[in-house]
Design an enzyme around this catalytic site. Structure first.
Site, PDB file in Angstrom:
ATOM      1  CB  ALA C 243      -0.928  -0.026   1.205  1.00  0.00           C
ATOM      2  CG  HIS C 244      -1.172   5.015   0.490  1.00  0.00           C
ATOM      3  ND1 HIS C 244      -2.104   6.001   0.316  1.00  0.00           N
ATOM      4  CD2 HIS C 244      -1.564   4.330   1.588  1.00  0.00           C
ATOM      5  CE1 HIS C 244      -2.992   5.921   1.266  1.00  0.00           C
ATOM      6  NE2 HIS C 244      -2.698   4.926   2.058  1.00  0.00           N
TER       7      HIS C 244
END
Lengths: 369, 369, 369
Positions: C243-244
């Site tokens: 994920a980011h």
């Protein structure tokens, strides 16, 4: 490529306290903001950090403003929901810097003669659009996407490269679909006959509402006989699997790697954590939050947060607890046996006590004699 | 685009009771069927719903027919396995409505001169077929697929858009491969040297039997030195990962998001539930069913159903049970300590009892005196 | 296409014992090796199998050589790390058989005029390279990849078909990226306003170091405001979601289907097992090993192996243990109640004992009278 605070407030609202002509070139988190940035305070525990920021301007709530304004010297934008304001301000700056997009169909695209593509749409390199597809105004379809026969895509929806949409599926307006997404592949439906599987044709569609975002490599299967439905405002992260005939209610958010099995019905305003799994044919009502890594086996008919995953531990400790979990039946048997023994012993004790009291009494009587 | 019941029964068998010239235009579930539909009853609990359906015809078992025929007035097709009959009937109607597919290679495809493509095959837009690939009769390869060097695809197999097949892999006949599938990528093989990883070339292939269906975005890695093998009739749902050197036995079905780690061997006629994980290098015999969300850590050598996931609960209840799971060792210690105390107390009690009985006896003796 | 042992040793080192002119055509595992193969022994438990192999040559450690050389008649290459040597030898044989790759841009590729592509790079069919991208020397980009605006790809990196890299991301040298990988899609970032979600633009990048391999259909999201970082030497298997704003330390290996939630920071030399899930915003220090199927909820600040998944059992046994897990609170209550009763009974017993002893004493005294 900067903007004055007054332009920001004209677009997004909020109460500006300070010089409206201050220029800011972007938005940054409290920890990184410099004098050319606007920043935001959305959590009271960062108040002291906000009070010391070098940022030109600060987005914050009335409650935080009452405290932070005593020490922070820059401009403030006061708003009820600073985090939502931050999101909109970030969108504002992205729009400032956005590449100009030129409408039209790339020479390498393959578009069926019966496809209906709005003049303002952008069709990228190697895109394939099959017969009877309808592509709305300002839709952007990036390189390598494949749009099946009769697909409808609503205005302003954006497809990143390499999205596949199978025949007959419909996407609403203002959607964002990331690379590798597959919408409308066959659901997993087979009838078993003497051990072998006979395919059940999947003839439903996928219907996706407005303002839905779908993360990279997520898959949404078409319905078997009826449709799979994703209502408006749903946000899906990456690598999610939504099986045939699911129904996901409006504004529900699902985190990465989650799986929703066939015919599950999830309500509105729910959140499903990463890698959570929702069993088939169950119903989850509105405002339910399923934690990451949790398998929801039965319907959840009451709002609230639901969780179920094995707690992590050092491997040796896990081995011990796992062995005991496997043996809980024997542990319960031991407790039952203890309870039984305890009851017996207590009864026997009571009888003894009666004897002892009798004896004491008779001793007393004797000594009274 | 409708069919008479007699045509259906001529194609699919079953005993028709009723007017053979009744026309039906499609198949629908009991809940939706109208007078132009055929429907089916595959679960006795829906008998009363079936008895009241408006459908023109009903597929059902002899046992259900004996009961439902008393009240249902339409035509009936009686068959031993109504659900399998439904699957075949649905295929029949899909074939009635199917688009005509025109054989040939799309102008935008890139096909190596040494590739061998059957004249009846359909090669879609932007497809790439590398050297020495062999594409069988009536194979359909949709837009954007990439077929590596020396790949073999058996007759009548269908690839949806954007499938990638790496060099040397082989697919059987009548397969269905959905978008985003990657077959033959390198397995995850590295040797560790002082903390850094040295790649072990993956030189095996993926061999896939006949009648295999593979769901969207599933990945099947090539073997390290030997091959990864998927036997005939296997059905794989979406987003499954099958690692290098796995062997999946015939007619096994694997649900979405499952992961099969390297060199695992799964038998025939198994089912693996959604998001289940099979550990590397283990063996699972024929007719094993692993439930959704279960991690199979060791070989399973006996048929049956196997399960292992943490039960979901309200978050607060989960927190309490999870804390206790972490503390099961201490719970066991308490039980052991209770058992020890109980034993001691029981022994002491027995001794006291002896004293009491002695005392009682001597009292009796005294009184007898 | 074979090699002499002396050529192998000149390239890869190791101590050769035996005829340097022996020719071998490939490497095979102990179980399959024939007289034209070299094989390897990397686990002492296969010593007796190694002693009987028909292989022309055997790679092994000094310790194993001291024993196996007594019975094995072929040539030996003695090296400290036979498994790493096997990996390099396998690479050597792959290079011997490798297809010649011809530099250049395929006619069907779409390359922006401002993209900077090294003369030695290979750009395959239907590849799209957007403006300002920089493609290094000897980079290979296979069919159908889409490379966004301003992307940088370091020398000798290889992209398999259908990889998507979003604008602004950077890949180091000697990387290997498999089909279906999506790098740089938007992270899952939204602000909630009265139940609906407002998108937070994801303006960070993905930065990937040298010598990183990324498995098929893995996704790595771009950062929200800062970057997502994958350090050098990291190995990612298939279908992983990162994920980011995650940061993965050098030489960490992550197995298939794992998910790393937003802003998680994983140290160097870690391993994350298949389908393991790392919660958002936590820190995992260097040399931590998270087992397959484990959800790491909190930071792990001490090296070691960590595990947490429910042990698999026959379904009926699981049902019993799961019911008890849900009821652990009541089990604990029963234990507490037993402990309380036990304490009470023990006290009462002690009192009775005192009475009994007194009585015994008085009896003794009486009899002494």
């Amino acid at each position: 490529m900067s903007t004055r605070l007054k332009q920001l407030v004209e677009s997004l609202g909020g109460q500006l306290i300070g010089d409206p002509d201050i220029e800011v070139s972007g938005i940054a988190p409290l920890s990184d903001a410099t004098a050319s940035h606007i920043t935001f305070l959305s959590n009271a525990k960062f108040r002291s950090q906000a009070a010391q920021t070098q940022a030109a301007a600060l987005i914050l709530s009335p409650a935080d403003d009452a405290i932070v304004s005593a020490s922070y010297q820059g401009a403030r934008i006061v708003t009820a929901n600073p985090y939502a304001y931050f999101a909109r301000a970030a969108q504002f700056f992205v729009a400032l810097h956005a590449q100009v997009v030129i409408a039209g169909i790339h020479a390498s695209a393959t578009v069926a003669p019966t496809a209906n593509i709005a003049a303002s749409a952008v069709i990228g390199a190697n895109v394939v659009v099959d017969a009877d597809a309808i592509i709305g105004e300002h839709v952007q379809i990036a390189a390598g996407c494949v749009i099946g026969r009769g697909v409808k895509i609503g205005a302003m929806t954006q497809l990143y490269p390499q999205v596949t949409i199978y025949a007959g599926c419909e996407i609403g307006q203002r959607g964002i679909i990331h690379s590798g997404v597959v919408i409308g592949a066959d659901g997993f439906g087979f009838a078993n006959e003497s051990g072998t599987w006979i395919k059940i044709p999947q003839t439903g569609r996928v219907l996706i509402g407005d303002d839905v975002e779908i993360g990279a490599n997520t898959t949404i299967d078409r319905g078997a006989l009826q449709d799979t439905v994703i209502e408006e405002g749903v946000k899906l992260d990456n690598q999610i699997q939504i099986a045939h005939n699911c129904h996901i209610g409006a504004h529900t958010a699902i985190a990465a790697c989650a799986g929703i099995a066939g015919s599950a019905k999830i309500g509105k305003y729910c959140s499903i954590g990463g890698a959570a799994m929702i069993h088939g044919h169950i119903t989850i009502v509105d405002h339910v939050h399923v934690s990451a890594g949790t398998l929801a086996l039965r319907s959840i008919l009451e709002p609230g947060q639901y969780t179920g995953f094995y707690p992590v531990a050092k491997h040796g400790d896990w081995e011990k607890s796992a062995a005991l979990v496997r043996n809980l039946t024997s542990m319960r048997e031991k407790i039952r046996s203890l309870e039984k023994n305890m009851k017996q012993l207590t009864e026997q004790h009571t009888e003894q006590q009666r004897f002892i009291e009798n004896t004491e009494n008779s001793i007393k009587e004797e000594s009274n004699d």
